[in-house]
Motif scaffolding. Structure first.
Motif, PDB file in Angstrom:
ATOM      1  N   LYS A 238      13.116  29.771  -4.712  1.00 34.97           N
ATOM      2  CA  LYS A 238      13.899  29.418  -3.536  1.00 34.97           C
ATOM      3  C   LYS A 238      13.347  28.138  -2.946  1.00 34.97           C
ATOM      4  CE  LYS A 238      15.224  31.036   1.080  1.00 34.97           C
ATOM      5  NZ  LYS A 238      15.087  32.123   2.098  1.00 34.97           N
ATOM      6  N   LEU A 239      14.225  27.159  -2.701  1.00 33.32           N
ATOM      7  CA  LEU A 239      13.794  25.871  -2.166  1.00 33.32           C
ATOM      8  C   LEU A 239      13.557  25.985  -0.658  1.00 33.32           C
ATOM      9  CD1 LEU A 239      16.151  23.432  -4.116  1.00 33.32           C
ATOM     10  CD2 LEU A 239      13.850  24.218  -4.711  1.00 33.32           C
ATOM     11  N   VAL A 240      12.393  25.505  -0.224  1.00 32.86           N
ATOM     12  CA  VAL A 240      12.003  25.597   1.182  1.00 32.86           C
ATOM     13  C   VAL A 240      11.631  24.202   1.670  1.00 32.86           C
ATOM     14  CG1 VAL A 240      10.363  26.576   2.817  1.00 32.86           C
ATOM     15  CG2 VAL A 240      11.169  27.955   0.890  1.00 32.86           C
ATOM     16  N   PHE A 241      12.307  23.733   2.721  1.00 33.92           N
ATOM     17  CA  PHE A 241      11.988  22.422   3.294  1.00 33.92           C
ATOM     18  C   PHE A 241      10.783  22.530   4.216  1.00 33.92           C
ATOM     19  CE2 PHE A 241      12.286  19.662   7.027  1.00 33.92           C
ATOM     20  CZ  PHE A 241      12.194  18.418   6.419  1.00 33.92           C
ATOM     21  N   ASN A 242       9.870  21.565   4.094  1.00 37.16           N
ATOM     22  CA  ASN A 242       8.743  21.461   5.010  1.00 37.16           C
ATOM     23  C   ASN A 242       8.360  19.992   5.113  1.00 37.16           C
ATOM     24  OD1 ASN A 242       5.867  21.455   5.987  1.00 37.16           O
ATOM     25  ND2 ASN A 242       6.200  23.662   5.968  1.00 37.16           N
ATOM     26  N   SER A 243       8.331  19.476   6.339  1.00 37.16           N
ATOM     27  CA  SER A 243       8.088  18.047   6.531  1.00 37.16           C
ATOM     28  C   SER A 243       6.665  17.631   6.160  1.00 37.16           C
ATOM     29  CB  SER A 243       8.369  17.653   7.988  1.00 37.16           C
ATOM     30  OG  SER A 243       7.521  18.374   8.867  1.00 37.16           O
ATOM     31  N   LYS A 244       5.756  18.602   6.007  1.00 39.90           N
ATOM     32  CA  LYS A 244       4.368  18.312   5.654  1.00 39.90           C
ATOM     33  C   LYS A 244       4.259  18.210   4.132  1.00 39.90           C
ATOM     34  CE  LYS A 244       3.166  18.916   9.996  1.00 39.90           C
ATOM     35  NZ  LYS A 244       2.717  17.812  10.854  1.00 39.90           N
ATOM     36  N   VAL A 245       4.297  16.996   3.616  1.00 40.77           N
ATOM     37  CA  VAL A 245       4.392  16.810   2.165  1.00 40.77           C
ATOM     38  C   VAL A 245       3.008  16.739   1.521  1.00 40.77           C
ATOM     39  CG1 VAL A 245       6.574  15.578   2.447  1.00 40.77           C
ATOM     40  CG2 VAL A 245       4.441  14.287   2.277  1.00 40.77           C
ATOM     41  N   PRO A 246       2.893  17.196   0.269  1.00 44.01           N
ATOM     42  CA  PRO A 246       1.632  17.040  -0.472  1.00 44.01           C
ATOM     43  C   PRO A 246       1.347  15.563  -0.746  1.00 44.01           C
ATOM     44  CG  PRO A 246       3.077  18.671  -1.508  1.00 44.01           C
ATOM     45  CD  PRO A 246       3.898  17.935  -0.504  1.00 44.01           C
ATOM     46  N   LYS A 247       0.071  15.202  -0.734  1.00 42.75           N
ATOM     47  CA  LYS A 247      -0.353  13.834  -1.028  1.00 42.75           C
ATOM     48  C   LYS A 247      -1.446  13.869  -2.078  1.00 42.75           C
ATOM     49  CE  LYS A 247       0.538  12.209   3.699  1.00 42.75           C
ATOM     50  NZ  LYS A 247       1.639  11.279   3.401  1.00 42.75           N
ATOM     51  N   LEU A 248      -1.623  12.747  -2.746  1.00 45.47           N
ATOM     52  CA  LEU A 248      -2.707  12.614  -3.708  1.00 45.47           C
ATOM     53  C   LEU A 248      -3.791  11.750  -3.076  1.00 45.47           C
ATOM     54  CD1 LEU A 248      -3.322  13.500  -6.635  1.00 45.47           C
ATOM     55  CD2 LEU A 248      -2.538  11.245  -7.377  1.00 45.47           C
ATOM     56  N   LEU A 249      -4.934  12.376  -2.761  1.00 46.31           N
ATOM     57  CA  LEU A 249      -6.056  11.675  -2.150  1.00 46.31           C
ATOM     58  C   LEU A 249      -7.304  11.930  -2.976  1.00 46.31           C
ATOM     59  CD1 LEU A 249      -5.587  12.459   1.675  1.00 46.31           C
ATOM     60  CD2 LEU A 249      -4.976  10.363   0.475  1.00 46.31           C
ATOM     61  N   ASN A 250      -7.966  10.853  -3.374  1.00 47.46           N
ATOM     62  CA  ASN A 250      -9.198  10.963  -4.161  1.00 47.46           C
ATOM     63  C   ASN A 250      -9.017  11.836  -5.404  1.00 47.46           C
ATOM     64  OD1 ASN A 250     -10.595   9.437  -2.156  1.00 47.46           O
ATOM     65  ND2 ASN A 250     -10.891  11.308  -0.951  1.00 47.46           N
ATOM     66  N   GLY A 251      -7.837  11.709  -6.024  1.00 42.08           N
ATOM     67  CA  GLY A 251      -7.581  12.430  -7.266  1.00 42.08           C
ATOM     68  C   GLY A 251      -7.218  13.888  -7.095  1.00 42.08           C
ATOM     69  N   GLU A 252      -7.030  14.368  -5.850  1.00 42.76           N
ATOM     70  CA  GLU A 252      -6.693  15.766  -5.608  1.00 42.76           C
ATOM     71  C   GLU A 252      -5.376  15.864  -4.848  1.00 42.76           C
ATOM     72  OE1 GLU A 252     -10.314  18.716  -5.080  1.00 42.76           O
ATOM     73  OE2 GLU A 252     -10.416  17.103  -3.593  1.00 42.76           O
ATOM     74  N   THR A 253      -4.618  16.926  -5.126  1.00 41.97           N
ATOM     75  CA  THR A 253      -3.413  17.217  -4.347  1.00 41.97           C
ATOM     76  C   THR A 253      -3.830  17.912  -3.070  1.00 41.97           C
ATOM     77  OG1 THR A 253      -2.093  17.485  -6.363  1.00 41.97           O
ATOM     78  CG2 THR A 253      -1.178  18.371  -4.324  1.00 41.97           C
ATOM     79  N   VAL A 254      -3.548  17.283  -1.951  1.00 38.48           N
ATOM     80  CA  VAL A 254      -3.927  17.858  -0.662  1.00 38.48           C
ATOM     81  C   VAL A 254      -2.681  18.062   0.184  1.00 38.48           C
ATOM     82  CG1 VAL A 254      -6.245  16.850  -0.689  1.00 38.48           C
ATOM     83  CG2 VAL A 254      -4.358  15.581   0.371  1.00 38.48           C
ATOM     84  N   VAL A 255      -2.763  19.045   1.081  1.00 39.66           N
ATOM     85  CA  VAL A 255      -1.658  19.347   1.993  1.00 39.66           C
ATOM     86  C   VAL A 255      -2.220  19.541   3.393  1.00 39.66           C
ATOM     87  CG1 VAL A 255      -0.157  20.401   0.249  1.00 39.66           C
ATOM     88  CG2 VAL A 255      -1.844  21.817   1.455  1.00 39.66           C
TER      89      VAL A 255
END
Length: 286
Positions: A238-255
């Motif tokens: 199920k697709l869920v919208f959330n304005s807090k997007v994952p980012k790639l920082l220092n080689g890691e996926t962070v949220v």
């Protein structure tokens, strides 16, 4: 959290009062911590009147009233406990969230409630963060918002919103997941955490799809997908919208930390002990 009493005198029970009741602060959602003074021995706890949503002030007497089931953790703090927001007599409620420390002022006179909230703000910054009181006063005027909590009851409320990210040079920040401590990353004035690390510490398994830059998580009964830069998550297809997007920082996926609750379904509760901000993470039972 309740701060143990120093007196056994009879006090009013018409809310809101210093021990709680109908404060209507809309910042206090999932993961919040609130500190109440306990004014009588054997004081009990009751909660009710939940809202789906409300504005500051609740000017029409009602908000979006709802029937909700909450989960709370109660802790009694003895005098001198380092979790108490300030030294000396603790007489007003105080709250904190991921983003803010929230000093609260209550009084039948709205002007006096405002003054009380400012006094509590200065006391907190002075006692907890060793800030000079005159500097704290100037900071509050320049960088802190004060909002009307509610005006519909006999007692009026005002609360301040002191941004935690303004004081990162004064405090240490850790996230506690099942006894393991990790260090959040501050990015754009938000706390970010590695989603793989958090998911695995909660007992989940994680796979990374390099081609789509998507993290695939299996956590309990949930299958979750989080794609770098996307504001759409997938939970059990199920697709869920959330304005807090994952980012790639220092080689890691962070949220952002809020995603831990909203997407992974884990509780994140913030407390300040001495000068350490701690986010305690545990899986929800819902």
């Amino acid at each position: 959290m309740g701060v143990a009493p120093n007196t056994s005198e009879v006090v009013s029970s018409i809310p809101p009062i210093e021990t709680g009741g109908n404060m209507d602060i809309n910042e206090l959602g999932v993961g919040s911590t609130i500190y109440y003074p306990i004014q009588v021995k054997g004081g009990l706890f009751y909660t009710g009147d939940p809202h789906f949503a409300q504005g500051d002030g609740e000017v029409a007497l009602t908000a979006l009233e709802a029937s909700l089931r909450g989960t709370v953790r109660l802790t009694v703090l003895k005098k001198g406990d380092p979790s108490i927001p300030h030294r000396g007599e603790f007489t007003q409620p105080f709250a904190e969230t991921e983003d803010y420390w929230i000093p609260i002022g209550l009084d039948p006179d709205l002007d006096e409630a405002m003054k009380e909230s400012v006094r509590e703000s200065i006391q907190f910054l002075s006692d907890k963060l060793d800030m000079d009181r005159s500097v704290a006063y100037a900071y509050l005027s320049a960088a802190t918002d004060y909002e009307v909590s509610q005006v519909v009851d006999r007692t009026k409320g005002v609360h301040g919103l002191i941004r935690k990210t303004d004081f990162l040079e004064y405090v240490d920040v850790i996230m506690n997941v099942g006894g393991t401590s990790i260090k959040p990353v501050v990015h754009n004035d938000e706390f970010y955490v590695p989603i793989r690390t958090i998911s695995e510490l909660l007992g989940g398994t994680v796979e990374w799809d390099h081609k789509t830059r998507t993290t695939q998580i299996k956590l309990g009964t949930k299958n979750i997908s989080a794609q770098i830069g996307s504001d759409v998550y997938s939970i059990n297809e199920k697709l869920v919208f959330n304005s807090k997007v994952p980012k790639l920082l220092n080689g890691e996926t962070v949220v952002p930390v809020s995603v831990i609750n909203e997407i992974l379904g884990a509780y994140v509760n913030w407390t300040t002990i001495d000068k350490t901000l701690t986010a305690n993470v545990s899986l929800s039972t819902k």
